[in-house]
Design a protein around this motif. Sequence first.
Motif, PDB file in Angstrom:
ATOM      1  N   PRO A 145       0.828  -1.202   0.000  1.00  0.00           N
ATOM      2  CA  PRO A 145       0.000   0.000   0.000  1.00  0.00           C
ATOM      3  C   PRO A 145       0.860   1.249   0.000  1.00  0.00           C
ATOM      4  N   PRO A 146       0.263   2.422  -0.184  1.00  0.00           N
ATOM      5  CA  PRO A 146       1.055   3.647  -0.138  1.00  0.00           C
ATOM      6  C   PRO A 146       1.551   3.925   1.270  1.00  0.00           C
ATOM      7  N   ARG A 147       2.701   4.560   1.353  1.00  0.00           N
ATOM      8  CA  ARG A 147       3.173   5.038   2.646  1.00  0.00           C
ATOM      9  C   ARG A 147       2.262   6.166   3.109  1.00  0.00           C
ATOM     10  N   PRO A 148       2.119   6.362   4.408  1.00  0.00           N
ATOM     11  CA  PRO A 148       1.313   7.505   4.866  1.00  0.00           C
ATOM     12  C   PRO A 148       1.813   8.838   4.327  1.00  0.00           C
ATOM     13  N   GLU A 149       3.140   8.956   4.201  1.00  0.00           N
ATOM     14  CA  GLU A 149       3.678  10.201   3.664  1.00  0.00           C
ATOM     15  C   GLU A 149       3.191  10.437   2.236  1.00  0.00           C
ATOM     16  N   THR A 150       3.057   9.356   1.469  1.00  0.00           N
ATOM     17  CA  THR A 150       2.579   9.497   0.100  1.00  0.00           C
ATOM     18  C   THR A 150       1.157  10.021   0.078  1.00  0.00           C
ATOM     19  N   VAL A 151       0.345   9.497   0.996  1.00  0.00           N
ATOM     20  CA  VAL A 151      -1.049   9.921   1.037  1.00  0.00           C
ATOM     21  C   VAL A 151      -1.143  11.383   1.442  1.00  0.00           C
ATOM     22  N   ILE A 152      -0.331  11.774   2.438  1.00  0.00           N
ATOM     23  CA  ILE A 152      -0.355  13.163   2.882  1.00  0.00           C
ATOM     24  C   ILE A 152       0.116  14.075   1.754  1.00  0.00           C
ATOM     25  N   ASP A 153       1.135  13.634   1.030  1.00  0.00           N
ATOM     26  CA  ASP A 153       1.596  14.426  -0.107  1.00  0.00           C
ATOM     27  C   ASP A 153       0.491  14.575  -1.144  1.00  0.00           C
ATOM     28  N   ALA A 154      -0.245  13.489  -1.373  1.00  0.00           N
ATOM     29  CA  ALA A 154      -1.336  13.556  -2.342  1.00  0.00           C
ATOM     30  C   ALA A 154      -2.411  14.525  -1.880  1.00  0.00           C
ATOM     31  N   ILE A 155      -2.725  14.487  -0.600  1.00  0.00           N
ATOM     32  CA  ILE A 155      -3.738  15.416  -0.091  1.00  0.00           C
ATOM     33  C   ILE A 155      -3.259  16.851  -0.256  1.00  0.00           C
ATOM     34  N   MET A 156      -1.971  17.080   0.023  1.00  0.00           N
ATOM     35  CA  MET A 156      -1.459  18.444  -0.100  1.00  0.00           C
ATOM     36  C   MET A 156      -1.451  18.903  -1.550  1.00  0.00           C
ATOM     37  N   GLN A 157      -1.117  17.986  -2.462  1.00  0.00           N
ATOM     38  CA  GLN A 157      -1.153  18.376  -3.871  1.00  0.00           C
ATOM     39  C   GLN A 157      -2.576  18.667  -4.331  1.00  0.00           C
ATOM     40  N   LEU A 158      -3.500  17.871  -3.813  1.00  0.00           N
ATOM     41  CA  LEU A 158      -4.890  18.124  -4.164  1.00  0.00           C
ATOM     42  C   LEU A 158      -5.359  19.453  -3.602  1.00  0.00           C
ATOM     43  N   GLN A 159      -4.909  19.760  -2.394  1.00  0.00           N
ATOM     44  CA  GLN A 159      -5.285  21.039  -1.800  1.00  0.00           C
ATOM     45  C   GLN A 159      -4.708  22.207  -2.599  1.00  0.00           C
ATOM     46  N   ALA A 160      -3.461  22.049  -3.047  1.00  0.00           N
ATOM     47  CA  ALA A 160      -2.872  23.120  -3.849  1.00  0.00           C
ATOM     48  C   ALA A 160      -3.672  23.321  -5.128  1.00  0.00           C
ATOM     49  N   ARG A 161      -4.153  22.214  -5.669  1.00  0.00           N
ATOM     50  CA  ARG A 161      -4.931  22.326  -6.895  1.00  0.00           C
ATOM     51  C   ARG A 161      -6.281  22.991  -6.640  1.00  0.00           C
TER      52      ARG A 161
END
Lengths: 174, 143
Positions: A145-161
Motif C-alpha cells: 500500500p502507499p506510505r502515509p507520507e505518500t497519502v499526505i503528499d497527495a492530499i497536499m497536492q490536491l489542496q494546492a490544486r
Amino acid sequence: MATVPTTIPIYPAAKAGHTSFEYLTSKKDELVGWARKFSLFPYPFVTACCAMEFMAVSSTPYDTDRFGAALPRFSPRQSDLLMVVGTVTHKQAPILLKVYEQMCEPKWVMAFGACATSGGFYQNYAAVAGIDKIIPVDIYVPGCPPRPETVIDAIMQLQARIAGDRHPILTDKF
Amino acid sequence: MTHEATLPTPLPPTLEIPAAELLATARALKAQGRFDMLLDVTAVDWPGRSLRFDVVWHFYSTVTFARVRVKTRVAESDPAVDSLLPLYGSALFMERECHEMYGIDFRGHPDLRPILLYEGFVGHPLRKDYPIRLEQPLVPYRK
C-alpha cells in the motif's frame, strides 16, 4: 493592482482599538478555494487491504485532520473527496459509479493504492484495471500500500490544486 | 549439512473414485469414517486430458481430527457429478462457486446461480482456456 497576491493578504484595522481584523481583501476564487481545501470531507470507498493504511494515515500518528481531511462522511451526498481505497472488481463497478454520481459538486476523486490506480497485479477477469476507466480521477497515489507520507503528499497536492482552481459556483452577483 | 524437509501435517490420503460412486463414498465416509465436515469443493482443469476435470472434495472429522481427499474425473462434454447437499449443508455455496468457476454441474443442487461472479458473465474464468486478459465489464468504460 499591479501584482496578484498568491496568498490572502490580511490587513489589520489600524485604528479599531483592538487587535482583531476588520476586513480582508482577496479574490473570490482564492477565498473559496482556501476554504474548500481545508474542508475536504472524504468518503472512504474502502474495498481491500489498503484500508489498513487508510486507517493508519487518518488516525493519530499521521493525522490527516491536520489538513482538514480526516472526518469521513459515510454518505456520498455529504462528501467532497471520494477516496477509492483498494481493488475495485467488475461486480463492484456499478456501485462505485453510483456513489460517484450521487456526490454533489464540487467533488474530487483519489485513487488510493496500486489497485485503484491501475488494477495492480490483478490483471484478470475480475478486477477493473484502474478506476479511471469508470470515473474521472483527480489524483493517483501509488504504492502497495502507499506510505502515509505518500497519502499526505497527495492530499497536499490536491489542496494546492483546489486552491488554484476556479470555483464557478460564484457568479458576478456574489 | 542437509535438512530433511518435513511437512507440518502429512498430506491427507486421497481416494480416487469414479464419478458414479461419489454419493456412496461420501455416505460411507460420513457414517463409518465420521467425516462430519465438508471443507472444500473445487476442481482442477487438465487441458488435453480425455477426462478433462478433476473434481476434488476435502473432508474433515471433528471426532478423529482426520482428513481425507476425494477425487473424481469428469469429461468436458458432460462435467457433472452428484451434489453432496443432502449430506453436507456446506456444499451449498462451495458447489455454486465450483460451478461458476469451472462449469462443473452438480446434479441435485437446487440453486446454481453465480455466487462470486455476476449475472451475465459468460464462460468459466478458472478454466485454462479462458483468455487471461478477457474482461466483461458491467459499466461501459470512459473514453
